[in-house]
Design a protein around this motif. Structure first.
Motif, PDB file in Angstrom:
ATOM      1  N   GLU A 170       0.828  -1.215   0.000  1.00 33.10           N
ATOM      2  CA  GLU A 170       0.000   0.000   0.000  1.00 33.10           C
ATOM      3  C   GLU A 170       0.858   1.260   0.000  1.00 33.10           C
ATOM      4  O   GLU A 170       0.532   2.235  -0.687  1.00 33.10           O
ATOM      5  CB  GLU A 170      -0.922   0.003   1.217  1.00 33.10           C
ATOM      6  N   GLN A 171       1.938   1.260   0.768  1.00 31.44           N
ATOM      7  CA  GLN A 171       2.797   2.449   0.800  1.00 31.44           C
ATOM      8  C   GLN A 171       3.370   2.740  -0.584  1.00 31.44           C
ATOM      9  O   GLN A 171       3.492   3.905  -0.980  1.00 31.44           O
ATOM     10  CB  GLN A 171       3.924   2.261   1.813  1.00 31.44           C
ATOM     11  N   VAL A 172       3.706   1.681  -1.312  1.00 31.69           N
ATOM     12  CA  VAL A 172       4.242   1.864  -2.659  1.00 31.69           C
ATOM     13  C   VAL A 172       3.154   2.386  -3.609  1.00 31.69           C
ATOM     14  O   VAL A 172       3.343   3.377  -4.317  1.00 31.69           O
ATOM     15  CB  VAL A 172       4.813   0.545  -3.198  1.00 31.69           C
ATOM     16  N   LEU A 173       2.004   1.727  -3.617  1.00 33.42           N
ATOM     17  CA  LEU A 173       0.969   2.049  -4.601  1.00 33.42           C
ATOM     18  C   LEU A 173       0.269   3.372  -4.314  1.00 33.42           C
ATOM     19  O   LEU A 173      -0.159   4.061  -5.249  1.00 33.42           O
ATOM     20  CB  LEU A 173      -0.063   0.929  -4.676  1.00 33.42           C
ATOM     21  N   THR A 174       0.142   3.734  -3.040  1.00 34.04           N
ATOM     22  CA  THR A 174      -0.534   5.000  -2.719  1.00 34.04           C
ATOM     23  C   THR A 174       0.423   6.178  -2.725  1.00 34.04           C
ATOM     24  O   THR A 174      -0.012   7.326  -2.837  1.00 34.04           O
ATOM     25  CB  THR A 174      -1.216   4.922  -1.347  1.00 34.04           C
ATOM     26  N   GLY A 175       1.734   5.910  -2.583  1.00 36.46           N
ATOM     27  CA  GLY A 175       2.709   6.998  -2.556  1.00 36.46           C
ATOM     28  C   GLY A 175       2.795   7.717  -1.237  1.00 36.46           C
ATOM     29  O   GLY A 175       3.438   8.768  -1.142  1.00 36.46           O
ATOM     30  N   SER A 176       2.208   7.168  -0.197  1.00 34.39           N
ATOM     31  CA  SER A 176       2.352   7.719   1.159  1.00 34.39           C
ATOM     32  C   SER A 176       3.225   6.736   1.930  1.00 34.39           C
ATOM     33  O   SER A 176       2.774   5.642   2.278  1.00 34.39           O
ATOM     34  CB  SER A 176       0.982   7.879   1.821  1.00 34.39           C
ATOM     35  N   PHE A 177       4.481   7.121   2.202  1.00 33.33           N
ATOM     36  CA  PHE A 177       5.442   6.126   2.673  1.00 33.33           C
ATOM     37  C   PHE A 177       6.502   6.736   3.591  1.00 33.33           C
ATOM     38  O   PHE A 177       6.825   7.928   3.493  1.00 33.33           O
ATOM     39  CB  PHE A 177       6.135   5.464   1.484  1.00 33.33           C
ATOM     40  N   ALA A 178       7.041   5.899   4.443  1.00 32.16           N
ATOM     41  CA  ALA A 178       8.206   6.263   5.252  1.00 32.16           C
ATOM     42  C   ALA A 178       9.445   6.078   4.401  1.00 32.16           C
ATOM     43  O   ALA A 178       9.572   5.088   3.677  1.00 32.16           O
ATOM     44  CB  ALA A 178       8.264   5.375   6.494  1.00 32.16           C
ATOM     45  N   ASP A 179      10.390   7.037   4.496  1.00 36.75           N
ATOM     46  CA  ASP A 179      11.578   6.959   3.640  1.00 36.75           C
ATOM     47  C   ASP A 179      12.801   6.379   4.344  1.00 36.75           C
ATOM     48  O   ASP A 179      13.860   6.257   3.736  1.00 36.75           O
ATOM     49  CB  ASP A 179      11.907   8.320   3.040  1.00 36.75           C
ATOM     50  N   GLY A 180      12.666   6.028   5.614  1.00 40.12           N
ATOM     51  CA  GLY A 180      13.798   5.470   6.350  1.00 40.12           C
ATOM     52  C   GLY A 180      14.676   6.505   7.004  1.00 40.12           C
ATOM     53  O   GLY A 180      15.612   6.163   7.732  1.00 40.12           O
ATOM     54  N   LEU A 181      14.390   7.769   6.763  1.00 42.26           N
ATOM     55  CA  LEU A 181      15.159   8.874   7.351  1.00 42.26           C
ATOM     56  C   LEU A 181      14.301   9.660   8.342  1.00 42.26           C
ATOM     57  O   LEU A 181      14.606  10.809   8.652  1.00 42.26           O
ATOM     58  CB  LEU A 181      15.677   9.798   6.250  1.00 42.26           C
ATOM     59  N   GLY A 182      13.231   9.037   8.804  1.00 39.22           N
ATOM     60  CA  GLY A 182      12.369   9.675   9.794  1.00 39.22           C
ATOM     61  C   GLY A 182      11.273  10.542   9.224  1.00 39.22           C
ATOM     62  O   GLY A 182      10.603  11.252   9.973  1.00 39.22           O
ATOM     63  N   ARG A 183      11.068  10.486   7.910  1.00 40.92           N
ATOM     64  CA  ARG A 183      10.044  11.304   7.284  1.00 40.92           C
ATOM     65  C   ARG A 183       8.990  10.439   6.619  1.00 40.92           C
ATOM     66  O   ARG A 183       9.287   9.335   6.159  1.00 40.92           O
ATOM     67  CB  ARG A 183      10.662  12.228   6.229  1.00 40.92           C
ATOM     68  N   VAL A 184       7.781  10.962   6.553  1.00 39.69           N
ATOM     69  CA  VAL A 184       6.717  10.335   5.771  1.00 39.69           C
ATOM     70  C   VAL A 184       6.513  11.194   4.530  1.00 39.69           C
ATOM     71  O   VAL A 184       6.221  12.391   4.635  1.00 39.69           O
ATOM     72  CB  VAL A 184       5.401  10.228   6.573  1.00 39.69           C
ATOM     73  N   GLN A 185       6.708  10.589   3.382  1.00 36.75           N
ATOM     74  CA  GLN A 185       6.592  11.314   2.119  1.00 36.75           C
ATOM     75  C   GLN A 185       5.258  10.997   1.459  1.00 36.75           C
ATOM     76  O   GLN A 185       4.720   9.892   1.614  1.00 36.75           O
ATOM     77  CB  GLN A 185       7.746  10.920   1.186  1.00 36.75           C
ATOM     78  N   ARG A 186       4.765  11.955   0.718  1.00 34.85           N
ATOM     79  CA  ARG A 186       3.523  11.765  -0.031  1.00 34.85           C
ATOM     80  C   ARG A 186       3.782  12.106  -1.502  1.00 34.85           C
ATOM     81  O   ARG A 186       3.874  13.275  -1.867  1.00 34.85           O
ATOM     82  CB  ARG A 186       2.397  12.608   0.566  1.00 34.85           C
ATOM     83  N   VAL A 187       3.954  11.082  -2.286  1.00 34.12           N
ATOM     84  CA  VAL A 187       4.269  11.221  -3.711  1.00 34.12           C
ATOM     85  C   VAL A 187       3.281  10.337  -4.478  1.00 34.12           C
ATOM     86  O   VAL A 187       3.543   9.150  -4.715  1.00 34.12           O
ATOM     87  CB  VAL A 187       5.723  10.800  -4.012  1.00 34.12           C
ATOM     88  N   PRO A 188       2.125  10.882  -4.861  1.00 35.37           N
ATOM     89  CA  PRO A 188       1.073  10.055  -5.477  1.00 35.37           C
ATOM     90  C   PRO A 188       1.525   9.291  -6.712  1.00 35.37           C
ATOM     91  O   PRO A 188       1.031   8.188  -6.972  1.00 35.37           O
ATOM     92  CB  PRO A 188      -0.009  11.074  -5.823  1.00 35.37           C
ATOM     93  N   ASN A 189       2.460   9.857  -7.480  1.00 41.74           N
ATOM     94  CA  ASN A 189       2.919   9.165  -8.684  1.00 41.74           C
ATOM     95  C   ASN A 189       4.279   8.505  -8.468  1.00 41.74           C
ATOM     96  O   ASN A 189       5.074   8.376  -9.391  1.00 41.74           O
ATOM     97  CB  ASN A 189       2.961  10.104  -9.884  1.00 41.74           C
ATOM     98  N   ARG A 190       4.533   8.092  -7.227  1.00 40.81           N
ATOM     99  CA  ARG A 190       5.746   7.287  -6.975  1.00 40.81           C
ATOM    100  C   ARG A 190       5.804   6.129  -7.966  1.00 40.81           C
ATOM    101  O   ARG A 190       6.858   5.807  -8.502  1.00 40.81           O
ATOM    102  CB  ARG A 190       5.722   6.762  -5.536  1.00 40.81           C
ATOM    103  N   ILE A 191       4.664   5.482  -8.170  1.00 43.32           N
ATOM    104  CA  ILE A 191       4.507   4.516  -9.249  1.00 43.32           C
ATOM    105  C   ILE A 191       3.207   4.847  -9.965  1.00 43.32           C
ATOM    106  O   ILE A 191       2.249   5.310  -9.346  1.00 43.32           O
ATOM    107  CB  ILE A 191       4.486   3.064  -8.724  1.00 43.32           C
ATOM    108  N   ASP A 192       3.197   4.646 -11.269  1.00 46.69           N
ATOM    109  CA  ASP A 192       1.979   4.868 -12.033  1.00 46.69           C
ATOM    110  C   ASP A 192       1.919   3.818 -13.121  1.00 46.69           C
ATOM    111  O   ASP A 192       2.874   3.048 -13.324  1.00 46.69           O
ATOM    112  CB  ASP A 192       1.943   6.277 -12.609  1.00 46.69           C
TER     113      ASP A 192
END
Length: 461
Positions: A354-376
């Protein structure tokens, strides 16, 4: 001979050879028996369908095969179609033929896939019923690595396969295997990759500091390999001398990172996110930041399979295109994640998928990123993408010598077939198969691939 004499009438007076290579018209007509061998092979199902209609009409008009061949030999197939089109609605006949339900020659199919999110349309079409809706019974088969996918597809153990987008080009050109005509009718995913580094390198984010690093990519003929090479070369490092790049199957990348066998990888998801989930790595950057909209994986099939079973091919392509369109809708992503996460498909925690497909994910550096087109997901196989891939294959010495970039792109990336399938499904394909792409801030013009290739200071070819 008078202008009203019929050259096809054996009672007519002798007629000279129209091409100048034979003693008489009879000898010329006899030579036309090789026409079906020497005619250029139709490139894809739509071209094949057009030719079927044109051939049927000319046979109906001229009555016999000999007359049809002679007429086509005189003026050429394109001119013959144009002449007949002036008095017969060929366009409408082609449309009617396209609308006629095609006979599916083979309903039970095997399609191989690698368990990564790039294969989402191929995988989810099974549990979500897209194959069945198009009259197919498809078994999707988890496969260990890309060389295995290639070999099983070539050996006809698979009817079609999930491949990396450069692989059909490499197979066709004989790079890494014997040359076999292969095709890529549809892109599976765009974006969806990342550079992941081991946690110990969290303070070494500048690629200029990566001399001596060991990286994994999924396969030599992969966008991952070309994008990683491009990225470090732009930072001044020679990817063949200053770092190590090895091919590692995607499911083994996280374990190799954990075991300190590699310093990082440019690989597919869900393994970038799985490295974060397991606490062994962080996402350095998404490949969309290098080239937004770049192709990655593809639906691939041999040209032989298309020729043997065009109805099956068309149904399979429609199912894939429809599944790709469904996956591209953000509103469907959680449903799709639930469908592909189980053990027989990706075998990953649903949260990771879900984190991959939705683009809302933890990056491992303590941040939550929101990138809707991380994958399309976009099925259209741009010829310009194929041309760029060919420049990189040549740049790094995988292919050598002069090549016809545009011709190879057209033969392998079947944009016409995909456009037809998209229109049949109510989607809007692009009007052209080429466009300018921007990679790391540099424009790539597909009309000048050799000039683009010559512009790189670091290259093998």
């Amino acid at each position: 001979m008078g202008v009203f004499d019929d050259p096809f009438d054996p009672k007519a007076r002798p007629w000279s050879c129209p091409c100048g290579r034979h003693a008489s018209f009879a000898a010329h007509a006899a030579a036309l028996a090789c026409e079906t061998v020497t005619d250029p092979e139709p490139r894809g199902a739509e071209a094949l369908a057009d030719r079927i209609v044109e051939t049927a009409v000319t046979r109906a008009v001229f009555g016999t095969e000999a007359r049809r061949r002679a007429f086509v030999g005189l003026v050429g197939r394109a001119a013959a179609a144009a002449a007949l089109g002036a008095v017969f609605p060929l366009g409408r006949a082609k449309e009617a033929f396209a609308e006629t339900p095609r006979r599916i020659e083979k309903r039970d199919l095997k399609v191989g896939f690698i368990p990564i999110t790039c294969a989402t349309p191929i995988i989810m079409a099974h549990p979500m019923g897209f194959y069945a809706r198009h009259g197919l019974n498809v078994e999707v088969i988890r496969t260990a690595g890309w060389a295995v996918i290639r070999d099983r597809a070539i050996n006809r153990e698979y009817d079609a396969a999930h491949m990396l987008s450069p692989m059909p080009l490499a197979i066709t050109l004989g790079a890494g295997s014997a040359p076999i005509p292969w095709t890529m009718p549809a892109v599976e995913n765009i974006n969806g990759q990342a550079i992941t580094l081991a946690m110990r390198h969290r303070d070494r984010r500048d690629p200029k500091d990566w001399r001596g690093f060991r990286f994994a990519v999924p396969f030599d003929f992969s966008m991952h390999n070309y994008l990683l090479r491009y990225y470090v070369a732009e930072a001044g490092l020679d990817p063949d001398r200053d770092i190590q790049i090895r091919a590692v199957p995607p499911p083994e990348m996280v374990a190799n990172l954990r075991a300190d066998n590699i310093d990082g990888f440019l690989g597919p998801d869900p393994f970038n996110q799985r490295a974060v989930y397991d606490g062994v790595g962080f996402i350095h950057l998404l490949t969309k930041d290098l080239w937004d909209g770049h192709p990655c994986c593809a639906f691939a099939i041999s040209r032989e399979m298309i020729r043997e079973a065009p109805g099956t091919y068309h149904a399979l392509l429609r199912a894939i295109v429809e599944a790709t369109a469904y996956s591209s809708n953000p509103a469907n992503r959680r449903e799709v994640a639930a469908a592909i996460a189980p053990q027989n498909y990706l075998n990953q925690p649903q949260t990771v998928v879900e984190q991959v497909l939705t683009g809302s994910f933890a990056d491992g550096l303590g941040r939550v990123q929101r990138v809707p087109n991380r994958i399309d997901f976009d099925p259209f196989p741009w010829h310009s993408m194929a041309i760029w891939i060919l420049t990189q294959m040549k740049r790094w010495g995988q292919i050598r010598g002069d090549i016809d970039y545009a011709q190879i792109a057209e033969q392998v990336f079947l944009a016409t077939d995909t456009a037809q399938a998209m229109r049949e499904l109510g989607l809007s394909p692009p009007a052209t198969a080429k466009r300018t792409h921007v990679i790391m801030g540099r424009a790539f013009d597909p009309a000048d691939p050799e000039g683009y290739l010559a512009s790189f200071a670091i290259r093998r070819g």
